[in-house]
Design a protein around this motif. Sequence first.
Motif, mmCIF file in Angstrom:
data_model
loop_
_atom_site.group_PDB
_atom_site.id
_atom_site.type_symbol
_atom_site.label_atom_id
_atom_site.label_comp_id
_atom_site.label_asym_id
_atom_site.label_seq_id
_atom_site.Cartn_x
_atom_site.Cartn_y
_atom_site.Cartn_z
ATOM 1 N N HIS A 233 0.814 -1.217 0.000
ATOM 2 C CA HIS A 233 0.000 0.000 0.000
ATOM 3 C C HIS A 233 0.849 1.270 0.000
ATOM 4 C CE1 HIS A 233 -3.664 -2.275 0.444
ATOM 5 N NE2 HIS A 233 -3.180 -2.902 1.499
ATOM 6 N N GLN A 234 1.958 1.267 0.744
ATOM 7 C CA GLN A 234 2.789 2.465 0.853
ATOM 8 C C GLN A 234 3.976 2.472 -0.116
ATOM 9 O OE1 GLN A 234 1.719 4.990 2.651
ATOM 10 N NE2 GLN A 234 -0.024 3.706 3.280
ATOM 11 N N ILE A 279 -11.201 -6.453 -6.127
ATOM 12 C CA ILE A 279 -11.267 -5.051 -5.700
ATOM 13 C C ILE A 279 -10.443 -4.879 -4.423
ATOM 14 C CG2 ILE A 279 -12.818 -3.205 -4.922
ATOM 15 C CD1 ILE A 279 -15.082 -4.677 -6.448
ATOM 16 N N ASP A 280 -9.726 -3.764 -4.341
ATOM 17 C CA ASP A 280 -9.104 -3.385 -3.076
ATOM 18 C C ASP A 280 -9.361 -1.898 -2.856
ATOM 19 O OD1 ASP A 280 -7.298 -2.061 -4.713
ATOM 20 O OD2 ASP A 280 -5.522 -3.127 -3.984
ATOM 21 N N GLY A 423 -2.554 -14.276 0.389
ATOM 22 C CA GLY A 423 -1.977 -12.998 0.001
ATOM 23 C C GLY A 423 -3.031 -11.952 -0.298
ATOM 24 N N LEU A 424 -4.055 -12.330 -1.054
ATOM 25 C CA LEU A 424 -5.127 -11.385 -1.362
ATOM 26 C C LEU A 424 -5.833 -10.914 -0.099
ATOM 27 C CD1 LEU A 424 -6.624 -13.139 -4.522
ATOM 28 C CD2 LEU A 424 -5.433 -10.936 -4.484
ATOM 29 N N ALA A 425 -6.106 -11.844 0.801
ATOM 30 C CA ALA A 425 -6.787 -11.483 2.043
ATOM 31 C C ALA A 425 -5.922 -10.538 2.887
ATOM 32 C CB ALA A 425 -7.134 -12.737 2.834
ATOM 33 N N GLY A 428 -5.985 -7.016 1.677
ATOM 34 C CA GLY A 428 -7.266 -6.339 1.765
ATOM 35 C C GLY A 428 -8.118 -6.420 0.520
ATOM 36 N N PHE A 429 -7.880 -7.408 -0.338
ATOM 37 C CA PHE A 429 -8.691 -7.577 -1.545
ATOM 38 C C PHE A 429 -10.003 -8.277 -1.219
ATOM 39 C CE2 PHE A 429 -4.658 -6.854 -3.596
ATOM 40 C CZ PHE A 429 -4.984 -6.311 -4.831
#
Length: 444
Positions: A233-234, A279-280, A423-425, A428-429
């Motif tokens: 995210h960052q 989606i995220d 990984g997706l979880a 935050g997907f």
Amino acid sequence: MLVKCTNALQTMLSLSTSNLPAHAADLDDDALLDIVQRQTAGYFWEGAHPVSGLARDRQKTTGDPANDLVAIGGSGFGIMAVIVAVDRGWVDRGAALFRLHGMLDLLERSPRYHGMLPHFINGRTGETIPFRRKDDGADLVETTFLFQGLICAREYFAENAPEEHRLQDRVNALLSKAEWGWFTRGNRELMWHWSPKHGLAMNSPIEGWNECLLSFVLAAGSPHHAIDPEIYHQGFAAGPGFRNGREYYGISLPLGMNFGGPLFFAHYSFCGLDPRGLIDRHTDYWDQNVRHTQINHRHCVLNPHSHHGYGPDCWGLTASHGPCGYVAHAPDRDLGVVAPSAALSSFPYAPAEAMHALRGFLTKPRNRMWGRFGFVDAFCESRNWYSRTYLAINQGPIVVMMENHRTALLWRLFMGAPEVRRGLARLGFTSPHLNRDLARAGPQ
């Protein structure tokens, strides 16, 4: 023994027929897709390296190259293409297993750099072949695409048979050695390259919208060496060129560079990641890829630079060979070079437009457009130039994305894998695939 057995299997299970039927243009869509997929998959069967079975980086329209250069990322796409060939009955399941074990024989012997492989290796010896002077070690993104293919193979070859169990164990062992966390700089960025001689001298953080989303999914989902989700995210999602929001040809683009960039951004990570409903906090990835494809298509139809041949039946800009060498072609870097992979790998996003392009390609000079491994890599009608080569990273997505359009086979396999779901979880997907029981994915 491997070479002898492999050559015998190739003889018995040839995919390529070298010529389209004279009446190809009259075939229905499904029959035509069968021909294109099967012929293109031959790149990774007959055209594979004769010792290891890994994918040659490039092939010629006539004759094999006089080198042992194989591509790690291209081999990942090739594994997925072989799965399609097995599922459609073009290749025997046992022969494919034999081929996969041969690939793993070399990969297990090849130098790995904290579990990661380089861009190129020697298909006979496994030694690293530098991509450029300081790029002589780990390439996280190419390794990601190899892992994408291996994960699909592990999920597909899941019958209760000794050789399938052994394949699963070997794939898991290779994945477990990938030290994703070691490649984070200051726990802020995931680095693309690392060299045993030059360290991080290439200074290449993976950031901004590009083909690399999948690297973060696998890095966050690793059961042994996972990265902190905030690095995604960052780092990646906060990098320059990630957010867009501007309009091109009346189409708003959520992410990426001006006009979306080359179309492989919508293909490489999404050979396995199912973008439908993915989606995220940053975007809807189906929407992103559809819009990117629409911009690329509309640019070629409007043809602002008046390139010869462009139109609804001839479109698609992505990285490919060209009269001026290898270029990442895009609407804002348009040299008049169309790559069939761009449109044909976009079947999930624009099926009618992709089929129009496929049929349009059949109207071009047949002996220059089509050969033993399908459509050539690229062509430029303004300069009467047609490539005499194929590229693994372009041929593979044609087979895979056509199949995802037709049956979603690779999407189902990959999205069912525990490390992918984890990984997706963690990142935050949301996805329809994650609405199923996440027990396989283990602790978050």
